[in-house]
Design a protein around this motif. Structure first.
Motif, PDB file in Angstrom:
ATOM      1  N   ALA A   1      -2.966  43.190   2.520  1.00  0.00           N
ATOM      2  CA  ALA A   1      -2.134  42.713   3.630  1.00  0.00           C
ATOM      3  C   ALA A   1      -2.043  43.713   4.781  1.00  0.00           C
ATOM      4  N   LEU A   2      -2.338  44.950   4.510  1.00  0.00           N
ATOM      5  CA  LEU A   2      -2.107  46.020   5.489  1.00  0.00           C
ATOM      6  C   LEU A   2      -2.833  45.790   6.814  1.00  0.00           C
ATOM      7  N   TYR A   3      -4.125  45.722   6.787  1.00  0.00           N
ATOM      8  CA  TYR A   3      -4.890  45.592   8.026  1.00  0.00           C
ATOM      9  C   TYR A   3      -4.607  44.275   8.754  1.00  0.00           C
ATOM     10  N   PRO A   4      -4.615  43.128   8.055  1.00  0.00           N
ATOM     11  CA  PRO A   4      -4.337  41.875   8.772  1.00  0.00           C
ATOM     12  C   PRO A   4      -2.960  41.837   9.431  1.00  0.00           C
ATOM     13  N   THR A   5      -1.958  42.391   8.769  1.00  0.00           N
ATOM     14  CA  THR A   5      -0.607  42.408   9.347  1.00  0.00           C
ATOM     15  C   THR A   5      -0.583  43.260  10.608  1.00  0.00           C
ATOM     16  N   LEU A   6      -1.157  44.415  10.513  1.00  0.00           N
ATOM     17  CA  LEU A   6      -1.225  45.321  11.650  1.00  0.00           C
ATOM     18  C   LEU A   6      -2.002  44.688  12.796  1.00  0.00           C
ATOM     19  N   ARG A   7      -3.132  44.108  12.472  1.00  0.00           N
ATOM     20  CA  ARG A   7      -4.008  43.516  13.489  1.00  0.00           C
ATOM     21  C   ARG A   7      -3.343  42.327  14.190  1.00  0.00           C
ATOM     22  N   THR A   8      -2.618  41.517  13.445  1.00  0.00           N
ATOM     23  CA  THR A   8      -1.950  40.354  14.036  1.00  0.00           C
ATOM     24  C   THR A   8      -0.940  40.780  15.088  1.00  0.00           C
ATOM     25  N   CYS A   9      -0.158  41.791  14.779  1.00  0.00           N
ATOM     26  CA  CYS A   9       0.836  42.286  15.745  1.00  0.00           C
ATOM     27  C   CYS A   9       0.142  42.883  16.960  1.00  0.00           C
ATOM     28  N   GLN A  10      -0.900  43.650  16.727  1.00  0.00           N
ATOM     29  CA  GLN A  10      -1.602  44.281  17.843  1.00  0.00           C
ATOM     30  C   GLN A  10      -2.320  43.254  18.709  1.00  0.00           C
ATOM     31  N   ASP A  11      -2.884  42.231  18.091  1.00  0.00           N
ATOM     32  CA  ASP A  11      -3.542  41.181  18.865  1.00  0.00           C
ATOM     33  C   ASP A  11      -2.545  40.467  19.779  1.00  0.00           C
ATOM     34  N   LEU A  12      -1.342  40.216  19.269  1.00  0.00           N
ATOM     35  CA  LEU A  12      -0.326  39.570  20.099  1.00  0.00           C
ATOM     36  C   LEU A  12       0.048  40.465  21.279  1.00  0.00           C
ATOM     37  N   GLU A  13       0.192  41.754  21.009  1.00  0.00           N
ATOM     38  CA  GLU A  13       0.502  42.683  22.098  1.00  0.00           C
ATOM     39  C   GLU A  13      -0.593  42.682  23.151  1.00  0.00           C
ATOM     40  N   GLU A  14      -1.831  42.725  22.703  1.00  0.00           N
ATOM     41  CA  GLU A  14      -2.961  42.770  23.632  1.00  0.00           C
ATOM     42  C   GLU A  14      -3.099  41.477  24.435  1.00  0.00           C
ATOM     43  N   ALA A  15      -2.885  40.338  23.799  1.00  0.00           N
ATOM     44  CA  ALA A  15      -3.111  39.044  24.450  1.00  0.00           C
ATOM     45  C   ALA A  15      -1.937  38.577  25.305  1.00  0.00           C
ATOM     46  N   TYR A  16      -0.710  38.906  24.902  1.00  0.00           N
ATOM     47  CA  TYR A  16       0.469  38.378  25.597  1.00  0.00           C
ATOM     48  C   TYR A  16       1.359  39.457  26.194  1.00  0.00           C
ATOM     49  N   VAL A  17       1.786  40.375  25.328  1.00  0.00           N
ATOM     50  CA  VAL A  17       2.837  41.319  25.715  1.00  0.00           C
ATOM     51  C   VAL A  17       2.378  42.268  26.817  1.00  0.00           C
ATOM     52  N   PHE A  18       1.295  42.982  26.596  1.00  0.00           N
ATOM     53  CA  PHE A  18       0.853  43.973  27.571  1.00  0.00           C
ATOM     54  C   PHE A  18       0.508  43.362  28.929  1.00  0.00           C
ATOM     55  N   PRO A  19      -0.253  42.257  28.974  1.00  0.00           N
ATOM     56  CA  PRO A  19      -0.557  41.691  30.293  1.00  0.00           C
ATOM     57  C   PRO A  19       0.686  41.281  31.082  1.00  0.00           C
ATOM     58  N   ILE A  20       1.675  40.710  30.405  1.00  0.00           N
ATOM     59  CA  ILE A  20       2.893  40.277  31.104  1.00  0.00           C
ATOM     60  C   ILE A  20       3.698  41.484  31.572  1.00  0.00           C
ATOM     61  N   ILE A  21       3.793  42.502  30.732  1.00  0.00           N
ATOM     62  CA  ILE A  21       4.524  43.711  31.122  1.00  0.00           C
ATOM     63  C   ILE A  21       3.836  44.391  32.307  1.00  0.00           C
ATOM     64  N   LEU A  22       2.512  44.486  32.249  1.00  0.00           N
ATOM     65  CA  LEU A  22       1.778  45.141  33.343  1.00  0.00           C
ATOM     66  C   LEU A  22       1.836  44.343  34.638  1.00  0.00           C
ATOM     67  N   LYS A  23       1.842  43.037  34.530  1.00  0.00           N
ATOM     68  CA  LYS A  23       1.980  42.198  35.733  1.00  0.00           C
ATOM     69  C   LYS A  23       3.351  42.412  36.361  1.00  0.00           C
ATOM     70  N   TRP A  24       4.353  42.603  35.528  1.00  0.00           N
ATOM     71  CA  TRP A  24       5.723  42.799  35.976  1.00  0.00           C
ATOM     72  C   TRP A  24       5.919  44.189  36.567  1.00  0.00           C
ATOM     73  N   ASP A  25       5.294  45.227  35.931  1.00  0.00           N
ATOM     74  CA  ASP A  25       5.488  46.595  36.396  1.00  0.00           C
ATOM     75  C   ASP A  25       4.224  47.416  36.116  1.00  0.00           C
ATOM     76  N   ARG A  26       3.404  47.584  37.131  1.00  0.00           N
ATOM     77  CA  ARG A  26       2.134  48.309  37.003  1.00  0.00           C
ATOM     78  C   ARG A  26       2.327  49.781  36.634  1.00  0.00           C
ATOM     79  N   THR A  27       3.496  50.340  36.899  1.00  0.00           N
ATOM     80  CA  THR A  27       3.709  51.755  36.581  1.00  0.00           C
ATOM     81  C   THR A  27       3.725  52.009  35.071  1.00  0.00           C
ATOM     82  N   LEU A  28       3.798  50.933  34.296  1.00  0.00           N
ATOM     83  CA  LEU A  28       3.789  51.083  32.833  1.00  0.00           C
ATOM     84  C   LEU A  28       2.372  51.201  32.281  1.00  0.00           C
ATOM     85  N   GLY A  29       1.385  51.248  33.163  1.00  0.00           N
ATOM     86  CA  GLY A  29      -0.011  51.356  32.749  1.00  0.00           C
ATOM     87  C   GLY A  29      -0.295  52.506  31.795  1.00  0.00           C
ATOM     88  N   PRO A  30       0.169  53.725  32.103  1.00  0.00           N
ATOM     89  CA  PRO A  30      -0.090  54.834  31.172  1.00  0.00           C
ATOM     90  C   PRO A  30       0.542  54.623  29.788  1.00  0.00           C
TER      91      PRO A  30
END
Length: 155
Positions: A54-83
């Motif tokens: 379960a370890l890798y799939p659980t980790l990967r699922t959370c990271q995939d959501l961050e990459e696909a949804y969370v990070f793009p929306i946060i960066l669109k909202w505030d580009r200074t969060l890029g680093p």
């Protein structure tokens, strides 16, 4: 009559879904800590094998959501969060690589505990779950609220 499962979020990519995935990641970390504490003699080999699976799939699922949804929306909202997002992405790569090594080592130990190095395994496990818990806490305390403020897609 079938009752609804309130633990399953309505929409993939929602803040609720993200929070559920962070919780699953934290549960994996707690299970890893318990496993490390049980080494070498009190290990439940079936539970250890299931955790390794379960370890890798659980980790990967959370990271995939961050990459696909969370990070793009946060960066669109505030580009200074890029680093910050770049650092989190780099941590994802490190965590995935370490998770693969840990899963393989746990599986090996569960199959052949007498021939495995319990001290090395404990070190590997702790080297993963401790930074992963810090990462999850950062996600829960900082990134999730930012995601909600930035206007997650289903708010």
């Amino acid at each position: 009559m079938r009752m609804p499962n309130h633990n399953i979020p309505e929409r993939i990519g929602s803040a609720q879904h993200y929070e559920v995935l962070i919780s699953k990641q934290e549960q994996i970390c707690h299970r890893l800590e318990l496993l490390a504490d049980q080494l070498p003699d009190r290990i439940d080999t079936l539970a250890a094998t299931m955790l390794a699976d379960a370890l890798y799939p659980t980790l990967r699922t959370c990271q995939d959501l961050e990459e696909a949804y969370v990070f793009p929306i946060i960066l669109k909202w505030d580009r200074t969060l890029g680093p910050t997002v770049a650092r989190l992405r780099a941590e994802h790569v490190e965590d995935e690589e370490h998770a693969s090594v840990v899963a393989e080592a746990v599986t090996h130990f569960a199959r052949s505990p007498r021939h495995a190095d319990a001290e090395r395994l404990g070190y590997l496990i702790r080297g993963l779950f401790q930074p992963l818990m810090r990462h999850s806490a950062f996600d829960r305390d900082i990134i999730l609220p930012l995601y909600c403020r930035a206007g997650e897609p289903y708010s």
